[in-house]
Design an enzyme around this catalytic site. Structure first.
Site, short mmCIF file in Angstrom:
data_model
loop_
_atom_site.label_atom_id
_atom_site.label_comp_id
_atom_site.label_asym_id
_atom_site.label_seq_id
_atom_site.Cartn_x
_atom_site.Cartn_y
_atom_site.Cartn_z
N PRO A 1 0.83 -1.20 0.00
CA PRO A 1 0.00 0.00 0.00
C PRO A 1 0.87 1.26 0.00
O PRO A 1 1.79 1.40 0.80
CB PRO A 1 -0.79 -0.13 1.30
CG PRO A 1 -0.82 -1.60 1.58
CD PRO A 1 0.50 -2.11 1.10
N GLU A 2 0.59 2.17 -0.93
CA GLU A 2 1.34 3.42 -1.04
C GLU A 2 0.48 4.57 -0.51
O GLU A 2 -0.57 4.35 0.08
CB GLU A 2 1.75 3.65 -2.50
CG GLU A 2 2.61 2.54 -3.09
CD GLU A 2 4.02 2.51 -2.53
OE1 GLU A 2 4.42 3.48 -1.83
OE2 GLU A 2 4.73 1.53 -2.76
N HIS B 1 -4.42 -14.55 10.34
CA HIS B 1 -3.49 -13.43 10.23
C HIS B 1 -4.00 -12.15 10.89
O HIS B 1 -3.46 -11.08 10.63
CB HIS B 1 -3.18 -13.17 8.76
CG HIS B 1 -2.57 -14.35 8.06
ND1 HIS B 1 -1.36 -14.90 8.43
CD2 HIS B 1 -3.02 -15.08 7.01
CE1 HIS B 1 -1.08 -15.93 7.64
NE2 HIS B 1 -2.07 -16.06 6.78
N ARG C 1 1.94 -11.20 5.96
CA ARG C 1 3.40 -11.29 5.87
C ARG C 1 4.13 -10.71 7.08
O ARG C 1 5.34 -10.84 7.19
CB ARG C 1 3.88 -10.57 4.60
CG ARG C 1 3.31 -11.17 3.33
CD ARG C 1 3.96 -10.56 2.13
NE ARG C 1 3.41 -11.10 0.89
CZ ARG C 1 3.92 -10.89 -0.30
NH1 ARG C 1 5.00 -10.14 -0.43
NH2 ARG C 1 3.37 -11.41 -1.38
N ARG D 1 20.85 15.38 -7.38
CA ARG D 1 20.67 13.96 -7.66
C ARG D 1 20.95 13.70 -9.14
O ARG D 1 20.26 14.20 -10.00
CB ARG D 1 19.24 13.53 -7.30
CG ARG D 1 18.79 13.93 -5.90
CD ARG D 1 19.55 13.22 -4.81
NE ARG D 1 19.20 11.84 -4.76
CZ ARG D 1 18.20 11.35 -3.99
NH1 ARG D 1 17.48 12.16 -3.23
NH2 ARG D 1 17.94 10.06 -4.00
#
Length: 277
Positions: free
Chosen positions: A2-3, A95, A113, A158
């Site tokens: 998830p972002e 879970h 996870r 950068r």
């Protein structure tokens, strides 16, 4: 994983149900996820009123307060975690690792996870920024301070390809793989272009593209990949609208040329060589 859009969708989904509620109990079924879950939460949180639900990058921040306790619960969903409301008497599944028990329902964290986090930062809400996980985070891309001038100055130092730079959370948070690819496509900038060689004008276009891409993703409910789902069990659909992501070999929606796929930093990058330069 998830972002920013997925976490913001989650925040907006749970905030109306959480804010103002008083925590009745905490149920902890795992000693640790990515980091140990503080055992003292079972004593600290009951009786606390939830005063706000915020987001910083990909972290959910739940501000809690009672007469003798003030602090922020920090939650990260990891690779595949999700928060959902369930009836208080619903038995947990394999879970389901952490519950906030409320008067009428329970907020339950599932994390197959175990790459997520549940942590506690004591003190007023502003002090949560001192937490080591948050102190290193860069600017919010939807904040007023994220401008073309700011980005141009940040990229000037950068020299690597711009797409991995945009995904560096120490510079700017929440621009994951899908959203970096789509933002660069919208701005007409090649993911291979050196970050330091992007002009101030094009940085302004890129900022606009990033804001629009993230806003569109939030409106679409985020991007459901692997087993990410919303707090109501629904799925996001932004990836269906993607201009280049996961469309290798297909016609570019802008020019009709073939979308190309390459690898950058171990991640797949999709772009149109004709439209992006």
């Amino acid at each position: 994983m998830p972002e920013l859009p997925e976490v913001e969708v989650c925040r907006r989904g749970i905030a109306p149900e959480l804010e103002g509620e008083v925590v009745r109990a905490v149920v902890q079924r795992a000693a640790k996820l990515r980091q140990p879950i503080p055992g003292e939460l079972r004593e600290l949180l009951p009786g606390c009123r939830i005063v706000a639900v915020r987001r910083r990058g990909k972290y959910l921040l739940i501000d809690c307060r009672r007469a003798d306790v003030e602090g922020t619960l920090i939650i990260h969903l990891g690779m595949s975690g999700n928060l959902r409301f369930v009836p208080a008497d619903l038995p947990p599944e394999k879970h389901d690792h952490f519950d906030l028990v409320l008067p009428r329902q329970t907020l339950r964290l599932a994390d197959p996870r175990r790459f997520g986090v549940v942590l506690w930062q004591p003190g007023p809400p502003a002090t949560v920024e001192r937490h080591p996980l948050l102190a290193v985070l860069g600017i919010e891309p939807l904040a007023d301070g994220f401008t073309g001038d700011w980005l141009h100055a940040a990229l000037a130092r950068r020299h690597g390809p711009v797409k991995p730079v945009l995904m560096d959370s120490h510079m700017v948070v929440g621009i994951g793989n899908i959203y970096a690819a789509e933002s660069l496509f919208r701005a007409g900038i090649s993911p291979l272009r050196a970050a330091s060689r992007i002009s101030r004008l094009r940085c302004t276009s890129l900022v606009d593209a990033i804001r629009a891409t993230l806003s569109d993703a939030i409106a679409a409910g985020g991007s459901s990949i692997r087993d990410y789902v919303h707090s109501d069990g629904g799925a996001g659909c932004f990836q269906i609208q993607a201009g280049v992501y996961d469309r290798a070999g297909e016609p570019c929606l802008r020019c009709g040329g073939a979308v190309r796929q390459i690898r950058q930093g171990g991640r797949s990058t999709y772009y149109c060589p004709a439209c992006q330069h």
